[in-house]
Design a protein around this motif. Structure first.
Motif, PDB file in Angstrom:
ATOM      1  N   LEU A 132     -78.210 -42.017  40.566  1.00  0.00           N
ATOM      2  CA  LEU A 132     -78.222 -41.371  39.253  1.00  0.00           C
ATOM      3  C   LEU A 132     -79.376 -41.878  38.388  1.00  0.00           C
ATOM      4  N   MET A 133     -79.718 -43.158  38.560  1.00  0.00           N
ATOM      5  CA  MET A 133     -80.788 -43.739  37.753  1.00  0.00           C
ATOM      6  C   MET A 133     -82.177 -43.439  38.302  1.00  0.00           C
ATOM      7  N   MET A 134     -82.289 -43.216  39.618  1.00  0.00           N
ATOM      8  CA  MET A 134     -83.610 -43.162  40.234  1.00  0.00           C
ATOM      9  C   MET A 134     -83.977 -41.829  40.871  1.00  0.00           C
ATOM     10  N   GLU A 135     -83.044 -40.889  40.967  1.00  0.00           N
ATOM     11  CA  GLU A 135     -83.330 -39.688  41.747  1.00  0.00           C
ATOM     12  C   GLU A 135     -84.396 -38.781  41.123  1.00  0.00           C
ATOM     13  N   LYS A 136     -84.719 -38.978  39.847  1.00  0.00           N
ATOM     14  CA  LYS A 136     -85.790 -38.183  39.242  1.00  0.00           C
ATOM     15  C   LYS A 136     -87.166 -38.673  39.678  1.00  0.00           C
ATOM     16  N   GLN A 137     -87.225 -39.918  40.159  1.00  0.00           N
ATOM     17  CA  GLN A 137     -88.505 -40.484  40.571  1.00  0.00           C
ATOM     18  C   GLN A 137     -88.727 -40.437  42.074  1.00  0.00           C
ATOM     19  N   ILE A 138     -87.669 -40.500  42.852  1.00  0.00           N
ATOM     20  CA  ILE A 138     -87.829 -40.537  44.297  1.00  0.00           C
ATOM     21  C   ILE A 138     -86.828 -39.620  44.983  1.00  0.00           C
ATOM     22  N   MET A 139     -87.199 -39.165  46.163  1.00  0.00           N
ATOM     23  CA  MET A 139     -86.315 -38.338  46.976  1.00  0.00           C
ATOM     24  C   MET A 139     -85.962 -39.126  48.237  1.00  0.00           C
ATOM     25  N   LEU A 140     -84.669 -39.303  48.466  1.00  0.00           N
ATOM     26  CA  LEU A 140     -84.199 -40.049  49.622  1.00  0.00           C
ATOM     27  C   LEU A 140     -83.073 -39.297  50.310  1.00  0.00           C
ATOM     28  N   PRO A 141     -82.931 -39.477  51.596  1.00  0.00           N
ATOM     29  CA  PRO A 141     -81.760 -38.909  52.283  1.00  0.00           C
ATOM     30  C   PRO A 141     -80.500 -39.655  51.847  1.00  0.00           C
ATOM     31  N   ASP A 142     -79.367 -38.991  51.928  1.00  0.00           N
ATOM     32  CA  ASP A 142     -78.110 -39.583  51.464  1.00  0.00           C
ATOM     33  C   ASP A 142     -77.817 -40.955  52.078  1.00  0.00           C
ATOM     34  N   PRO A 143     -78.001 -41.149  53.378  1.00  0.00           N
ATOM     35  CA  PRO A 143     -77.714 -42.475  53.942  1.00  0.00           C
ATOM     36  C   PRO A 143     -78.554 -43.592  53.319  1.00  0.00           C
ATOM     37  N   LEU A 144     -79.800 -43.264  52.966  1.00  0.00           N
ATOM     38  CA  LEU A 144     -80.667 -44.277  52.373  1.00  0.00           C
ATOM     39  C   LEU A 144     -80.238 -44.602  50.950  1.00  0.00           C
ATOM     40  N   TRP A 145     -79.769 -43.602  50.211  1.00  0.00           N
ATOM     41  CA  TRP A 145     -79.230 -43.864  48.871  1.00  0.00           C
ATOM     42  C   TRP A 145     -78.040 -44.808  48.972  1.00  0.00           C
ATOM     43  N   GLN A 146     -77.172 -44.579  49.919  1.00  0.00           N
ATOM     44  CA  GLN A 146     -76.002 -45.443  50.090  1.00  0.00           C
ATOM     45  C   GLN A 146     -76.422 -46.857  50.477  1.00  0.00           C
ATOM     46  N   ARG A 147     -77.410 -46.937  51.332  1.00  0.00           N
ATOM     47  CA  ARG A 147     -77.906 -48.256  51.735  1.00  0.00           C
ATOM     48  C   ARG A 147     -78.521 -48.988  50.549  1.00  0.00           C
ATOM     49  N   LEU A 148     -79.271 -48.261  49.744  1.00  0.00           N
ATOM     50  CA  LEU A 148     -79.910 -48.867  48.587  1.00  0.00           C
ATOM     51  C   LEU A 148     -78.874 -49.395  47.597  1.00  0.00           C
ATOM     52  N   SER A 149     -77.804 -48.633  47.415  1.00  0.00           N
ATOM     53  CA  SER A 149     -76.731 -49.071  46.523  1.00  0.00           C
ATOM     54  C   SER A 149     -76.086 -50.359  47.042  1.00  0.00           C
ATOM     55  N   LEU A 150     -75.873 -50.436  48.346  1.00  0.00           N
ATOM     56  CA  LEU A 150     -75.281 -51.638  48.939  1.00  0.00           C
ATOM     57  C   LEU A 150     -76.218 -52.834  48.814  1.00  0.00           C
ATOM     58  N   ILE A 151     -77.501 -52.572  48.954  1.00  0.00           N
ATOM     59  CA  ILE A 151     -78.489 -53.650  48.815  1.00  0.00           C
ATOM     60  C   ILE A 151     -78.466 -54.216  47.400  1.00  0.00           C
ATOM     61  N   TRP A 152     -78.410 -53.324  46.401  1.00  0.00           N
ATOM     62  CA  TRP A 152     -78.342 -53.780  45.015  1.00  0.00           C
ATOM     63  C   TRP A 152     -77.056 -54.554  44.750  1.00  0.00           C
ATOM     64  N   ALA A 153     -75.955 -54.062  45.293  1.00  0.00           N
ATOM     65  CA  ALA A 153     -74.671 -54.762  45.119  1.00  0.00           C
ATOM     66  C   ALA A 153     -74.743 -56.154  45.744  1.00  0.00           C
ATOM     67  N   GLY A 154     -75.343 -56.247  46.931  1.00  0.00           N
ATOM     68  CA  GLY A 154     -75.510 -57.542  47.583  1.00  0.00           C
ATOM     69  C   GLY A 154     -76.418 -58.466  46.793  1.00  0.00           C
ATOM     70  N   PHE A 155     -77.471 -57.899  46.212  1.00  0.00           N
ATOM     71  CA  PHE A 155     -78.396 -58.693  45.400  1.00  0.00           C
ATOM     72  C   PHE A 155     -77.674 -59.270  44.180  1.00  0.00           C
ATOM     73  N   PHE A 156     -76.890 -58.441  43.501  1.00  0.00           N
ATOM     74  CA  PHE A 156     -76.144 -58.932  42.342  1.00  0.00           C
ATOM     75  C   PHE A 156     -75.133 -59.999  42.739  1.00  0.00           C
ATOM     76  N   ALA A 157     -74.479 -59.815  43.873  1.00  0.00           N
ATOM     77  CA  ALA A 157     -73.521 -60.821  44.340  1.00  0.00           C
ATOM     78  C   ALA A 157     -74.227 -62.149  44.611  1.00  0.00           C
ATOM     79  N   ALA A 158     -75.383 -62.083  45.255  1.00  0.00           N
ATOM     80  CA  ALA A 158     -76.141 -63.299  45.569  1.00  0.00           C
ATOM     81  C   ALA A 158     -76.640 -63.982  44.300  1.00  0.00           C
ATOM     82  N   MET A 159     -77.079 -63.189  43.327  1.00  0.00           N
ATOM     83  CA  MET A 159     -77.549 -63.766  42.066  1.00  0.00           C
ATOM     84  C   MET A 159     -76.416 -64.498  41.354  1.00  0.00           C
ATOM     85  N   GLY A 160     -75.216 -63.934  41.417  1.00  0.00           N
ATOM     86  CA  GLY A 160     -74.072 -64.589  40.797  1.00  0.00           C
ATOM     87  C   GLY A 160     -73.764 -65.926  41.438  1.00  0.00           C
ATOM     88  N   VAL A 161     -73.814 -65.974  42.767  1.00  0.00           N
ATOM     89  CA  VAL A 161     -73.572 -67.225  43.496  1.00  0.00           C
ATOM     90  C   VAL A 161     -74.671 -68.242  43.185  1.00  0.00           C
TER      91      VAL A 161
END
Length: 206
Positions: A132-161
């Motif tokens: 929702l935040m980035m789709e106006k700037q880039i076009m990605l296939p659905d699986p890659l969007w899901q992967r990107l979301s998981l990567i961000w979630a993992g990054f936030f989890a790691a930053m918290g730790v």
């Protein structure tokens, strides 16, 4: 400019803490004068005054950010409201109990909230917040969007730790330094790495 605006409370927190660290008696005097009504026992120890004063300034700075946006009739991001709520609760606890542990948990709670929001939105509501935040700037296939979301979630989890590791393994002064420079640097590095990976998908403005 938006980057500096977002970092405004963190920069003030850092600056006020460093000033208070070098001038503990003056910091204690300010805490006694302006915060004694919300401090348990009404007295702040000399070594706790810098973090208490810096925390109070960071809360006011976050309130100021929202007030500024509202006065200019601009939209206040949900993340900013969440940040205000968390810093008010955890920062308020640090001031009331004159204990820096609470404010040290604030970044972790915020990062984990963002990570959980990404996962819950995807799993329960079938909404990819990163998309929702980035789709106006880039076009990605659905699986890659899901992967990107998981990567961000993992990054936030790691930053918290990582925040908890630094908070409990080093002094408050080192944690304050890392809060500004370390987390900002890691965020920049993560965004740059992501941009390089996704560069072929960015739309050509022409």
């Amino acid at each position: 400019m938006k980057f500096l605006f977002d970092l405004f409370p963190v920069i003030l927190f850092f600056g006020v803490f460093k000033w208070g660290e070098g001038n503990p008696t003056a910091a204690q005097s300010l805490v006694q004068e302006y915060l004694s009504g919300i401090v348990s026992g009404g007295v702040a120890a000399l070594d706790q005054a810098p973090i208490m004063l810096a925390t109070a300034v960071a809360i006011l700075a976050t309130l100021g950010q929202i007030g500024y946006l509202l006065l200019r009739r601009k939209k206040v991001d949900g993340m900013l409201w969440v940040s205000l709520a968390i810093i008010t609760v955890f920062g308020g606890a640090t001031i009331y109990f004159h204990n820096e542990t609470f404010i040290k948990w604030k970044p972790t709670v915020l990062y984990w909230f963002f990570g959980a929001a990404l996962l819950i939105s995807q799993a329960l509501f079938k909404k990819n917040l990163i998309r929702l935040m980035m789709e106006k700037q880039i076009m990605l296939p659905d699986p890659l969007w899901q992967r990107l979301s998981l990567i961000w979630a993992g990054f936030f989890a790691a930053m918290g730790v990582l925040n908890l590791y630094v908070a409990y393994s080093f002094s408050t002064a080192i944690w304050v330094n890392f809060k500004l420079f370390g987390f900002t640097g890691l965020m920049f590095a993560f965004i740059i790495a992501q941009s390089m990976f996704l560069s072929k998908h960015i739309k050509d403005p022409s």
